[in-house]
Design an enzyme around this catalytic site. Sequence first.
Site, short mmCIF file in Angstrom:
data_model
loop_
_atom_site.label_atom_id
_atom_site.label_comp_id
_atom_site.label_asym_id
_atom_site.label_seq_id
_atom_site.Cartn_x
_atom_site.Cartn_y
_atom_site.Cartn_z
CG HIS A 221 -2.07 0.81 1.32
ND1 HIS A 221 -2.30 1.76 2.14
CD2 HIS A 221 -2.93 1.02 0.52
CE1 HIS A 221 -3.23 2.74 1.94
NE2 HIS A 221 -3.88 2.04 0.75
CE LYS A 223 -1.17 4.92 -1.30
NZ LYS A 223 -1.77 4.44 -0.48
CG HIS A 396 -7.43 8.62 0.47
ND1 HIS A 396 -6.10 8.17 -0.03
CD2 HIS A 396 -7.79 7.20 0.27
CE1 HIS A 396 -5.96 7.16 -0.14
NE2 HIS A 396 -6.95 6.53 0.15
CE LYS A 398 -3.64 6.68 3.08
NZ LYS A 398 -5.49 6.37 3.03
#
Length: 478
Positions: A221, A223, A396, A398
């Site tokens: 997950h 990036k 979205h 975090k």
Amino acid sequence: MPDFGIVSNFFLDIIDIIYVALIIGTIVVILLDNRNPVKTMAWLLVLIFLPIVGLIFYFFFGRNTRKERLISKRSLNRIMKRPMAEFLAQESFDFSGEPHQLIRLFEKTSQSLPYADNYLEIYTTGYTKLQSFIRELYKAKDHIHVEYYIFNDDAVGRLVRDVLIDKAREGVEVRVLHDDVGCWSVKKDFFEEMRGEGIEVRSFLKVRFPLFTSRVNYRNHRKIVVIDGKTGFVGGMNLADRYIQGFTWGIWRDTHLLIKGKAVYGLQTAFLMDWYFVDRTLLTSSRYFPKQESKGESLIQVVTSDPIGEWKEIMQGLAYAINNAKKYFYIQTPYFLPTESIMAALQTAALSGVDVRVMLPVKSDSKFTNFGSRSYLKDVVKAGVKVYFYKKGFLHSKLMVSDDMISTVGSTNMDFRSFENNFEVNAFIYNADVARKMKNIFLQDQKDSELLILKTWEQRPLLEKALESVIRVLSPLL
């Protein structure tokens, strides 16, 4: 002449025996696996009450493959040789503040090294992040390392692909790592075009039938982007149109970072380890860790977590940070399915007088997960946690910040999947000015949010609350 009725009954009896044996065998395997009791109970309930569905789900999503080693200690030491030397060459940090124990925790569990004097930029829209990303890609002279969960074949994905091809034609070494499940909908031709131009492209943990097993459960997950070993990007944004255009019902609100300085060594180390995991090629050249001058004032620690290691690095660090917050702890997350330790930390902090705030999207991209998230809200609000629903679009982000001292942005959601099943990465920043910027971002988003009122929340329809409770039982499996 054989009695086909008897033969048929005989085979049906054999099938019943095999079926029962599979159920019992699977239950025994789950019990012997010594997992989190909550997750164990969730799987047992599914197998007992929905046996056929439970078997299918367990085969695809539940089997534990954590015993597989990510990288040998010897190979890790070779990758870490230059970053470790640069870390040891730094002047001593000022550990007069509280974060030093959190830093030590991450050093011990994740082998994450803190680096001082980094420059940092914060992006809260997909457009500004993409604009900066493209600009930095065109500056590349030696190598580009790109790692995304989603790399879509759309306007944004094709733009980035074309820039990477341009740089490869100039002689820049380009590597692309994407998650196989995250890019299921992307046709092979999209990545083949890059390969045809000399770009090395790999997918993370390929899922192909009949190897379609629990690999689908353990996803990369992360990036991560590293350019010439000196510039890095990390955060919550993938490469897809929706991160810029949003939805018909609202914007896509996210947070991403650009980092310049020695903290990029942490992103480079994470990428090289992931590359070794999928390609079995150990890249240790010193040019991936070039000498760097001081770029700014931020002390940054790049922390990774995965389902293979002994510890739950990011989850443990967040639990520690929440438990040690003195004034406030603010959280933005698209999904709220907290583990027991995180739930207890949030409740304890709020009950002790810490200003704890959690911001969620009022509307999610996953209805199932959204129902599960809402089932936890009453428990935290009763303890004094303030919950806000972001109404401007899909949140979205975090982002987490505490006490004008610690902040973090990365790929980790506040849920079981991120904490236990995914390969994740977060940048933890120990800088007062950056923390205040992060806090202001949260407070600005709070203006576009609605505070959850417990009395009103409890008056919702019984069917809605019942559905949330049912999905909550399955939340460790989501």
